[in-house]
Design a protein around this motif. Sequence first.
Motif, PDB file in Angstrom:
ATOM      1  N   SER A  70      23.402  42.431-126.885  1.00  5.61           N
ATOM      2  CA  SER A  70      21.975  42.550-126.122  1.00  5.61           C
ATOM      3  C   SER A  70      21.079  42.080-126.970  1.00  5.61           C
ATOM      4  O   SER A  70      21.244  42.125-128.234  1.00  5.61           O
ATOM      5  CB  SER A  70      22.216  44.029-126.005  1.00  5.61           C
ATOM      6  OG  SER A  70      22.069  44.889-126.842  1.00  5.61           O
ATOM      7  N   TYR A  71      20.006  41.964-126.441  1.00  7.64           N
ATOM      8  CA  TYR A  71      18.728  41.768-127.243  1.00  7.64           C
ATOM      9  C   TYR A  71      18.384  43.010-128.150  1.00  7.64           C
ATOM     10  O   TYR A  71      17.852  42.589-129.334  1.00  7.64           O
ATOM     11  CB  TYR A  71      17.586  41.719-126.183  1.00  7.64           C
ATOM     12  CG  TYR A  71      17.476  40.287-125.534  1.00  7.64           C
ATOM     13  CD1 TYR A  71      18.741  40.053-125.039  1.00  7.64           C
ATOM     14  CD2 TYR A  71      16.249  39.705-125.438  1.00  7.64           C
ATOM     15  CE1 TYR A  71      18.731  38.723-124.177  1.00  7.64           C
ATOM     16  CE2 TYR A  71      16.290  38.417-124.579  1.00  7.64           C
ATOM     17  CZ  TYR A  71      17.727  37.938-124.069  1.00  7.64           C
ATOM     18  OH  TYR A  71      17.578  36.785-123.537  1.00  7.64           O
ATOM     19  N   GLU A  72      18.798  44.330-127.642  1.00 10.64           N
ATOM     20  CA  GLU A  72      18.699  45.432-128.368  1.00 10.64           C
ATOM     21  C   GLU A  72      19.382  45.561-129.692  1.00 10.64           C
ATOM     22  O   GLU A  72      18.843  45.824-130.766  1.00 10.64           O
ATOM     23  CB  GLU A  72      18.648  46.749-127.730  1.00 10.64           C
ATOM     24  CG  GLU A  72      17.747  46.753-126.627  1.00 10.64           C
ATOM     25  CD  GLU A  72      17.739  45.886-125.158  1.00 10.64           C
ATOM     26  OE1 GLU A  72      16.723  45.844-124.528  1.00 10.64           O
ATOM     27  OE2 GLU A  72      18.915  45.368-125.138  1.00 10.64           O
ATOM     28  N   ALA A  73      20.612  44.722-129.534  1.00  9.28           N
ATOM     29  CA  ALA A  73      21.759  45.120-130.674  1.00  9.28           C
ATOM     30  C   ALA A  73      20.953  44.164-131.866  1.00  9.28           C
ATOM     31  O   ALA A  73      21.201  44.526-132.894  1.00  9.28           O
ATOM     32  CB  ALA A  73      23.067  44.527-129.963  1.00  9.28           C
ATOM     33  N   ALA A  74      20.379  43.141-131.409  1.00 16.08           N
ATOM     34  CA  ALA A  74      19.904  42.079-132.546  1.00 16.08           C
ATOM     35  C   ALA A  74      18.669  42.808-133.205  1.00 16.08           C
ATOM     36  O   ALA A  74      18.542  43.049-134.546  1.00 16.08           O
ATOM     37  CB  ALA A  74      19.569  40.736-131.974  1.00 16.08           C
ATOM     38  N   GLY A  75      17.756  43.639-132.584  1.00 13.03           N
ATOM     39  CA  GLY A  75      16.505  44.341-133.058  1.00 13.03           C
ATOM     40  C   GLY A  75      17.143  45.434-133.896  1.00 13.03           C
ATOM     41  O   GLY A  75      16.470  45.657-134.891  1.00 13.03           O
ATOM     42  N   GLU A  76      18.133  46.112-133.582  1.00 15.50           N
ATOM     43  CA  GLU A  76      18.543  47.140-134.245  1.00 15.50           C
ATOM     44  C   GLU A  76      19.496  46.692-135.560  1.00 15.50           C
ATOM     45  O   GLU A  76      19.150  47.152-136.713  1.00 15.50           O
ATOM     46  CB  GLU A  76      19.667  47.934-133.513  1.00 15.50           C
ATOM     47  CG  GLU A  76      18.973  48.889-132.357  1.00 15.50           C
ATOM     48  CD  GLU A  76      19.963  49.121-131.280  1.00 15.50           C
ATOM     49  OE1 GLU A  76      21.224  49.056-131.480  1.00 15.50           O
ATOM     50  OE2 GLU A  76      19.482  49.843-130.350  1.00 15.50           O
ATOM     51  N   ALA A  77      20.020  45.622-135.466  1.00 10.01           N
ATOM     52  CA  ALA A  77      20.844  45.039-136.598  1.00 10.01           C
ATOM     53  C   ALA A  77      19.650  44.686-137.676  1.00 10.01           C
ATOM     54  O   ALA A  77      19.829  44.788-138.822  1.00 10.01           O
ATOM     55  CB  ALA A  77      21.658  43.844-136.389  1.00 10.01           C
ATOM     56  N   LEU A  78      18.418  44.091-137.248  1.00  3.15           N
ATOM     57  CA  LEU A  78      17.528  43.676-138.154  1.00  3.15           C
ATOM     58  C   LEU A  78      16.633  44.944-138.934  1.00  3.15           C
ATOM     59  O   LEU A  78      16.605  44.776-139.986  1.00  3.15           O
ATOM     60  CB  LEU A  78      16.511  42.595-137.524  1.00  3.15           C
ATOM     61  CG  LEU A  78      17.144  41.406-137.070  1.00  3.15           C
ATOM     62  CD1 LEU A  78      16.022  40.767-136.316  1.00  3.15           C
ATOM     63  CD2 LEU A  78      17.359  40.481-138.364  1.00  3.15           C
ATOM     64  N   ALA A  79      16.518  45.963-137.906  1.00  7.82           N
ATOM     65  CA  ALA A  79      15.947  46.892-138.493  1.00  7.82           C
ATOM     66  C   ALA A  79      16.797  47.738-139.538  1.00  7.82           C
ATOM     67  O   ALA A  79      16.451  48.421-140.298  1.00  7.82           O
ATOM     68  CB  ALA A  79      15.793  47.939-137.165  1.00  7.82           C
ATOM     69  N   ALA A  80      18.123  47.712-139.279  1.00 13.93           N
ATOM     70  CA  ALA A  80      19.168  48.408-140.175  1.00 13.93           C
ATOM     71  C   ALA A  80      19.306  47.596-141.342  1.00 13.93           C
ATOM     72  O   ALA A  80      19.842  48.210-142.290  1.00 13.93           O
ATOM     73  CB  ALA A  80      20.366  48.664-139.537  1.00 13.93           C
ATOM     74  N   GLY A  81      19.212  46.435-141.481  1.00 14.52           N
ATOM     75  CA  GLY A  81      19.345  45.481-142.610  1.00 14.52           C
ATOM     76  C   GLY A  81      20.618  44.921-142.792  1.00 14.52           C
ATOM     77  O   GLY A  81      21.112  44.435-143.827  1.00 14.52           O
ATOM     78  N   THR A  82      21.310  45.033-141.455  1.00 12.62           N
ATOM     79  CA  THR A  82      22.832  44.537-141.544  1.00 12.62           C
ATOM     80  C   THR A  82      22.862  42.918-141.106  1.00 12.62           C
ATOM     81  O   THR A  82      23.919  42.377-141.328  1.00 12.62           O
ATOM     82  CB  THR A  82      23.506  45.189-140.510  1.00 12.62           C
ATOM     83  OG1 THR A  82      22.841  45.238-139.176  1.00 12.62           O
ATOM     84  CG2 THR A  82      23.875  46.826-140.904  1.00 12.62           C
ATOM     85  N   ALA A  83      21.689  42.589-141.083  1.00  8.63           N
ATOM     86  CA  ALA A  83      21.523  41.160-140.861  1.00  8.63           C
ATOM     87  C   ALA A  83      20.474  40.877-141.522  1.00  8.63           C
ATOM     88  O   ALA A  83      19.499  41.362-141.662  1.00  8.63           O
ATOM     89  CB  ALA A  83      21.425  40.641-139.353  1.00  8.63           C
ATOM     90  N   HIS A  84      20.156  39.323-141.642  1.00  4.38           N
ATOM     91  CA  HIS A  84      19.122  38.735-142.565  1.00  4.38           C
ATOM     92  C   HIS A  84      18.020  38.383-141.620  1.00  4.38           C
ATOM     93  O   HIS A  84      16.626  38.499-141.791  1.00  4.38           O
ATOM     94  CB  HIS A  84      19.386  37.725-143.384  1.00  4.38           C
ATOM     95  CG  HIS A  84      20.523  38.087-144.576  1.00  4.38           C
ATOM     96  ND1 HIS A  84      21.754  38.170-144.662  1.00  4.38           N
ATOM     97  CD2 HIS A  84      20.245  38.332-145.901  1.00  4.38           C
ATOM     98  CE1 HIS A  84      22.393  38.433-145.754  1.00  4.38           C
ATOM     99  NE2 HIS A  84      21.173  38.653-146.618  1.00  4.38           N
ATOM    100  N   VAL A  85      18.555  37.542-140.776  1.00  8.80           N
ATOM    101  CA  VAL A  85      17.632  36.541-139.608  1.00  8.80           C
ATOM    102  C   VAL A  85      17.991  36.592-138.208  1.00  8.80           C
ATOM    103  O   VAL A  85      19.237  36.865-138.128  1.00  8.80           O
ATOM    104  CB  VAL A  85      17.694  35.228-140.225  1.00  8.80           C
ATOM    105  CG1 VAL A  85      16.788  34.417-139.310  1.00  8.80           C
ATOM    106  CG2 VAL A  85      17.284  35.014-141.556  1.00  8.80           C
ATOM    107  N   GLY A  86      17.026  36.878-137.291  1.00  7.26           N
ATOM    108  CA  GLY A  86      17.293  37.023-135.954  1.00  7.26           C
ATOM    109  C   GLY A  86      16.364  35.909-135.405  1.00  7.26           C
ATOM    110  O   GLY A  86      15.076  36.152-135.715  1.00  7.26           O
ATOM    111  N   PHE A  87      17.132  35.409-134.289  1.00 10.05           N
ATOM    112  CA  PHE A  87      16.236  34.549-133.349  1.00 10.05           C
ATOM    113  C   PHE A  87      16.040  35.189-132.150  1.00 10.05           C
ATOM    114  O   PHE A  87      16.840  35.597-131.231  1.00 10.05           O
ATOM    115  CB  PHE A  87      17.075  33.096-133.074  1.00 10.05           C
ATOM    116  CG  PHE A  87      16.938  32.275-133.927  1.00 10.05           C
ATOM    117  CD1 PHE A  87      16.374  30.974-133.895  1.00 10.05           C
ATOM    118  CD2 PHE A  87      17.868  32.195-135.005  1.00 10.05           C
ATOM    119  CE1 PHE A  87      16.253  29.876-134.546  1.00 10.05           C
ATOM    120  CE2 PHE A  87      17.854  31.203-135.948  1.00 10.05           C
ATOM    121  CZ  PHE A  87      17.293  30.076-135.828  1.00 10.05           C
TER     122      PHE A  87
END
Length: 344
Positions: free
Chosen positions: A76-93
């Motif tokens: 979901s869109y929210e899952a991308a935002g949550e991953a970036l907020a948590a630091g489990t990903a570096h970059v998000g489109f």
Amino acid sequence: MKRILKLLAVLFIVVGSLTACASKPKVIEDLKVLFVPSKDAATIIAQTEPLKQLLIDALAEKGFEVEKVTIDVTSSYEAAGEALAAGTAHVGFIPANTYVLYSEDGVEVILAATRAGLNKDSANAKDWNDGLPTTGDSTNQVSYYRSIALAGTSDYAQALLAKVNAGTELTWEDVNGATWCHSSTTSASGYVYPTIWLMDKFDKKITDLAKHYKVEAGYGQTAADLASGACDIGVGYADFRRDYEAKWTTSTTDGGFGRTESVWTETGVLFVTEGVMNDTISVSPANEDMSDKLIKALQEAFIEIAQTEAGKGAIAIYSHEGYKVVTDADYEATRKAAEVLSGN
């Protein structure tokens, strides 16, 4: 003399060691890049595959040794935002509204996607009403698009258009006396940004209008209702007339709107909204690899990649044509839009 030679030797060793340390690239074991599920996940993964090596090569030139790039499509869109907020990903489109939502949790925008602009981009509605077509301008890459309010063919709409072209500001009574046609409440150009315009001008919303209705068949219905006079004011993206230019003067028996004059002369712009920001490339400051140096390298890398044939093919999945450096300050209108969507 021997003492001086020893000191010089020590100095040479120290300088050599510092130089070696300075030139040693920063190692990133796995650079994680996320895409939102706006299209089929398998299609996104397949088309963006070239980004992996392109990023590895581009970042290597900027002092980063990336051992691996992982591209994932979130659920979901929210899952991308949550991953970036948590630091489990570096970059998000991620879209602009998703960025705004998660900027409160530390997500940082570094780039906005660009697309070809238009030959008209004035905030002054009158400047759009020269009777000439609005055309694309591929030499002018912009990070946003605008929403406009169009006056249709009815007598009332044409009276409002005459006021605008005379340089007279519209009043609440003017706009409230019109019949409006708009898209669903989640449409940026067909509802949200026109609502922001009403709020800024009159402290009112589309729901406060005496006569308004939601079109059920998209912008084609908006254009048809403007042509027939059923709708006085129709709202939508700035160049939506281009999509119905031919149909405007096609006979009704052939599926057109049956007008005899051009859509560019029979309709006119009543107001122009603030820019609707394109998708973002955002990063996670919470990720242990993230730094100001890496952010700058990523900005340069994505801008350079978008100028290559392989890069253009990879980012075309989202209709991106390039990237432009932006900051959080560019997203104030997006925050207003988020408030409209939340009902505040």
